[in-house]
Scaffold this motif. Structure first.
Motif, PDB file in Angstrom:
ATOM      1  N   LYS A 126      25.459  49.947  43.377  1.00 15.16           N
ATOM      2  CA  LYS A 126      25.347  48.732  42.557  1.00 15.16           C
ATOM      3  C   LYS A 126      26.367  47.668  42.953  1.00 15.16           C
ATOM      4  CE  LYS A 126      26.168  50.983  38.712  1.00 15.16           C
ATOM      5  NZ  LYS A 126      26.537  52.282  39.321  1.00 15.16           N
ATOM      6  N   SER A 127      27.626  48.073  43.093  1.00 14.03           N
ATOM      7  CA  SER A 127      28.663  47.096  43.454  1.00 14.03           C
ATOM      8  C   SER A 127      28.444  46.548  44.855  1.00 14.03           C
ATOM      9  CB  SER A 127      30.057  47.724  43.370  1.00 14.03           C
ATOM     10  OG  SER A 127      30.368  48.047  42.035  1.00 14.03           O
ATOM     11  N   THR A 128      28.067  47.423  45.761  1.00 13.28           N
ATOM     12  CA  THR A 128      27.817  46.981  47.135  1.00 13.28           C
ATOM     13  C   THR A 128      26.708  45.929  47.139  1.00 13.28           C
ATOM     14  OG1 THR A 128      28.476  49.152  47.948  1.00 13.28           O
ATOM     15  CG2 THR A 128      27.222  47.763  49.463  1.00 13.28           C
TER      16      THR A 128
ATOM     17  N   PHE B 136      28.190  39.913  37.353  1.00 14.32           N
ATOM     18  CA  PHE B 136      29.161  40.678  36.562  1.00 14.32           C
ATOM     19  C   PHE B 136      29.150  42.114  37.059  1.00 14.32           C
ATOM     20  CE2 PHE B 136      27.800  37.298  33.709  1.00 14.32           C
ATOM     21  CZ  PHE B 136      28.937  36.955  33.002  1.00 14.32           C
ATOM     22  N   ASP B 137      30.317  42.621  37.452  1.00 14.16           N
ATOM     23  CA  ASP B 137      30.392  44.022  37.874  1.00 14.16           C
ATOM     24  C   ASP B 137      31.179  44.830  36.839  1.00 14.16           C
ATOM     25  OD1 ASP B 137      30.174  46.382  39.189  1.00 14.16           O
ATOM     26  OD2 ASP B 137      31.152  45.731  41.040  1.00 14.16           O
ATOM     27  N   GLU B 138      30.474  45.509  35.990  1.00 13.13           N
ATOM     28  CA  GLU B 138      31.067  46.321  34.918  1.00 13.13           C
ATOM     29  C   GLU B 138      32.174  45.577  34.169  1.00 13.13           C
ATOM     30  OE1 GLU B 138      31.652  50.446  35.428  1.00 13.13           O
ATOM     31  OE2 GLU B 138      30.385  50.597  37.198  1.00 13.13           O
ATOM     32  N   PRO B 139      31.824  44.433  33.585  1.00 11.19           N
ATOM     33  CA  PRO B 139      32.853  43.580  32.977  1.00 11.19           C
ATOM     34  C   PRO B 139      33.550  44.197  31.773  1.00 11.19           C
ATOM     35  CG  PRO B 139      30.662  42.808  32.377  1.00 11.19           C
ATOM     36  CD  PRO B 139      30.479  43.854  33.439  1.00 11.19           C
TER      37      PRO B 139
HETATM   38 MG    MG Z   1      30.507  49.789  41.017  1.00  7.62          MG
END
Ligand code: MG
Ligand code: ADP
Length: 244
Positions: free
Chosen positions: A44-46, A164-167
């Motif tokens: 997901k982050s990638t 938004f990455d796991e805000p």
């Molecule tokens: Mg991640």
């Protein structure tokens, strides 16, 4: 202008022998709120970082705002000015005041003069419920307040896409609601949002579409009702069984 804000086609990415994104294709429309869910390590982050070229794909096409950012000749800085990113750990400048953090990018990049940036900064702080913290040092804030400042800061560039990455993942539970409320307000304003989160309630309530990542693949995507009430993919069912 097309209605497609983000076009991703057959993107692959490996780190060494670890094939972390496998033939990912996804189109996101202007104003759409897409929530990405999936287990840790699923890519997901990638994926999110590729949308503003913090990572580059090994193959495939990524078009953001009409710019082909998988082409190395594209001026990524122009594209990045239109994309705000909010991270789990805020990434604020601890030695500056709250207002200074928000004013920094638009002033440095010549988008606004100082007077304009201050005016907008104060308006944005009001929007995130922190008007009284303009002159406070970032260090004195709680995690939830810091994250709301980080959101205000990304809005100061007047982006039309917010990532938004796991805000809320690094926040104490009692702070999560305030941050999610700010994000809900933004979603209503029609800004294109791509949100990686484990907050399934937020996904149900706010997402136009939920995308389930697992093992570097989009295993299923659909409206929240369908994803949460009638998941088709076995791995999605298993995932939901664990998180809900
Ligand atoms: Mg991640
Ligand atoms: P998620 O955000 O879904 O938890 P990530 O995109 O962070 O997943 O990670 C996907 C996989 O890629 C994981 O196996 C992770 O260890 C690996 N990975 C992520 N970033 C890097 C990197 N910069 N170098 C090497 N491996 C990485």
């Amino acid at each position: 202008m097309t209605d497609v804000k983000v076009h991703v086609e057959k993107v692959n990415k490996s780190y060494g022998s670890n094939h972390v994104l496998r033939d990912i294709s996804l189109d996101i429309k202007n104003g759409e709120v897409v929530v990405m869910i999936g287990p840790s390590g699923s890519g997901k982050s990638t994926f999110l970082r590729m949308l503003n070229q913090l990572e580059t794909p090994d193959s495939g096409t990524i078009v953001v705002d009409g710019f082909d950012i998988s082409n190395s000749e594209t001026d990524i800085n122009k594209v990045r000015e239109n994309i705000g990113m909010v991270f789990q750990n805020f990434n604020l400048f601890n030695n500056y005041s709250v207002l200074e953090n928000i004013m920094l990018a638009p002033v440095e990049l010549g988008k606004l003069n100082k007077t304009e940036a201050e005016k907008l900064g104060r308006e944005l702080l009001d929007t995130v419920g922190l008007a009284d913290k303009a002159d406070a040092n970032v260090k004195s804030l709680s995690g939830g307040q810091k994250q709301r400042v980080a959101i205000a800061r990304s809005l100061a560039m007047q982006p039309d896409i917010l990532l938004f990455d796991e805000p809320t993942s690094a926040l104490d539970p009692e702070m999560v609601g305030d941050v999610l409320d700010v994000m809900k307000d933004l979603a209503k304003q029609g800004i294109t949002m791509i949100v990686v989160t484990h907050e399934m309630g937020f996904a149900k309530q706010v997402a136009d579409r939920v995308v389930f990542f697992e093992s570097g693949k989009i295993q299923e995507s659909g409206a929240p009702d369908q994803i949460f009430s009638a998941p088709k993919n076995d791995r999605l069912r298993e995932f939901l069984g664990k998180v809900m």
